[in-house]
Design a protein around this motif. Sequence first.
Motif, PDB file in Angstrom:
ATOM      1  N   GLY A 324       0.905  -1.117   0.111  1.00  0.00           N
ATOM      2  CA  GLY A 324      -0.040   0.138   0.053  1.00  0.00           C
ATOM      3  C   GLY A 324       0.845   1.077  -0.107  1.00  0.00           C
ATOM      4  O   GLY A 324       1.962   1.459  -0.596  1.00  0.00           O
ATOM      5  N   ILE A 325       0.563   2.153   0.788  1.00  0.00           N
ATOM      6  CA  ILE A 325       1.277   3.420   0.784  1.00  0.00           C
ATOM      7  C   ILE A 325       1.506   3.837   2.356  1.00  0.00           C
ATOM      8  O   ILE A 325       0.425   3.902   3.226  1.00  0.00           O
ATOM      9  N   LEU A 326       2.476   4.373   2.841  1.00  0.00           N
ATOM     10  CA  LEU A 326       2.823   4.954   4.048  1.00  0.00           C
ATOM     11  C   LEU A 326       3.267   6.499   3.845  1.00  0.00           C
ATOM     12  O   LEU A 326       4.260   6.899   3.459  1.00  0.00           O
ATOM     13  N   CYS A 327       2.169   7.252   4.385  1.00  0.00           N
ATOM     14  CA  CYS A 327       2.431   8.792   4.173  1.00  0.00           C
ATOM     15  C   CYS A 327       3.433   9.164   5.303  1.00  0.00           C
ATOM     16  O   CYS A 327       3.177   9.041   6.638  1.00  0.00           O
ATOM     17  N   THR A 328       4.729  10.030   5.174  1.00  0.00           N
ATOM     18  CA  THR A 328       5.233  10.317   6.281  1.00  0.00           C
ATOM     19  C   THR A 328       5.099  11.578   6.469  1.00  0.00           C
ATOM     20  O   THR A 328       4.499  12.556   5.584  1.00  0.00           O
ATOM     21  N   THR A 329       5.157  12.236   7.754  1.00  0.00           N
ATOM     22  CA  THR A 329       5.067  13.728   7.945  1.00  0.00           C
ATOM     23  C   THR A 329       6.070  14.681   8.571  1.00  0.00           C
ATOM     24  O   THR A 329       6.184  15.789   8.291  1.00  0.00           O
ATOM     25  N   TRP A 330       6.963  13.975   9.300  1.00  0.00           N
ATOM     26  CA  TRP A 330       8.429  14.448   9.668  1.00  0.00           C
ATOM     27  C   TRP A 330       8.315  15.466  10.462  1.00  0.00           C
ATOM     28  O   TRP A 330       9.008  16.665  10.223  1.00  0.00           O
ATOM     29  N   MET A 331       7.434  15.680  11.484  1.00  0.00           N
ATOM     30  CA  MET A 331       7.399  16.922  12.437  1.00  0.00           C
ATOM     31  C   MET A 331       7.050  16.649  13.701  1.00  0.00           C
ATOM     32  O   MET A 331       5.802  16.270  13.883  1.00  0.00           O
ATOM     33  N   SER A 332       7.498  16.675  14.610  1.00  0.00           N
ATOM     34  CA  SER A 332       7.109  16.197  16.085  1.00  0.00           C
ATOM     35  C   SER A 332       6.465  17.437  16.783  1.00  0.00           C
ATOM     36  O   SER A 332       5.848  17.325  17.688  1.00  0.00           O
ATOM     37  N   ASP A 333       6.697  18.585  16.409  1.00  0.00           N
ATOM     38  CA  ASP A 333       5.893  19.789  16.681  1.00  0.00           C
ATOM     39  C   ASP A 333       4.362  19.522  16.667  1.00  0.00           C
ATOM     40  O   ASP A 333       3.930  19.306  15.561  1.00  0.00           O
ATOM     41  N   PRO A 334       3.753  20.115  17.805  1.00  0.00           N
ATOM     42  CA  PRO A 334       2.410  19.940  17.564  1.00  0.00           C
ATOM     43  C   PRO A 334       1.795  20.693  16.265  1.00  0.00           C
ATOM     44  O   PRO A 334       0.556  20.243  15.993  1.00  0.00           O
ATOM     45  N   MET A 335       2.469  21.447  15.714  1.00  0.00           N
ATOM     46  CA  MET A 335       1.961  22.282  14.562  1.00  0.00           C
ATOM     47  C   MET A 335       1.504  21.217  13.487  1.00  0.00           C
ATOM     48  O   MET A 335       0.462  21.376  12.453  1.00  0.00           O
ATOM     49  N   MET A 336       2.154  19.911  13.205  1.00  0.00           N
ATOM     50  CA  MET A 336       1.914  18.909  12.524  1.00  0.00           C
ATOM     51  C   MET A 336       0.604  18.337  12.603  1.00  0.00           C
ATOM     52  O   MET A 336      -0.189  18.206  11.773  1.00  0.00           O
TER      53      MET A 336
END
Length: 369
Positions: A324-336
């Motif tokens: 399938g697909i794994l979407c990454t986000t790469w930000m530990s800040d709560p803004m993410m």
Amino acid sequence: MTETNWIARRLKAMSTAVCGLWLVGSASAAEPARQPATRPGTTWRGVHILSPDKAHLPLLERAITEVFAPIGVNVLVLEVGYKFEFASHPELRQEGAMSRADARRIAELCRRHSIRVMPELDCLGHQSWKDNVWPLLTKYPDMEEPPSKAKDAPRLYCRSWCPLHPKVTEIVFPLLDELIDAFEADAFHVGMDEVFVIGSEQCPRCKGKAPAELYAKAVNDLHRHLVGEKKVTMLMWGDRLLDAKTMKYGEWEASINGTAPAIDMIPKDIVICDWHYGLRDDYPSIRYFQEKGFRVWPSPWRDMKAAEALMACARRDATDKMLGILCTTWMSDPMMLRAILGEGDQSKLPEHPREAAAALRTCMEKMRR
Ligand SMILES: [Zn+2]
């Protein structure tokens, strides 16, 4: 199109050997019963999240309920790292650590929404980020590759531990065990990406040894413990198993430091998360990993065009090893998480979280078609 129709289309595609649709690898016999959702024949619609500090866990829980479940996410890879109140090694707890009760609550919430949760702790590499060194090498500097007294490695923003250090098993494995237990997980992501420092000439244990053999040893040690003893599925990033020259990828998403031959020295039941974030006409590693016998989980990031190109390639080159697909986000800040939740004035958020949140929604939407 409904999920049922999706599966029917995939089965038809498999029976007629027509490519161009998602084909989903059947889960191995060791695949899980403790968790829901990614049963054999189910497409893995994943999101990778860096664990926020404990104070912001309610945002993560809201994202699970208000966004991930409604848009069809069925796997959450939660990179916890050292942000956990480890009982076996309390000295390795990072600031903002979540408790075992927090983990249990998140796992239960995911279960209620048929989301399979897979914790991650980066192994071998990524023991630091720029000036921040994670607790393992702060508390045990002699475990660094090369040992800290000798270091002159050029890429110290991303430090490694020594794969031959005798304390790895004794110190790291109990951390993995605690995360598996806390999340009641049946799969674990060991990271293993961007290992730039390996086989240093200044390390008395590794000196003169081939980087691929050292890397494979680290993978195999983890596999023996996780798959052999704990009976969970093991996942890792794929970049160190790719030769940058052959694949024509850059030095982050593929290897220029001799680790790539390790691909032929490790078990094929490891799930490879094949991350690529730049726009290209082709992503040959998606075919390569499947041809080598691995299940592959292509992983885009925030560049929408690149994410769409990666998905198109994954569909085009899908065999029964495609998950399938794994979407990454790469930000530990709560803004993410705020961007994912669509809260507040989105125009005031930086590009990174806004784009990553938008790419996640687009990918999940395309996966439903
Ligand atoms: Zn070493």
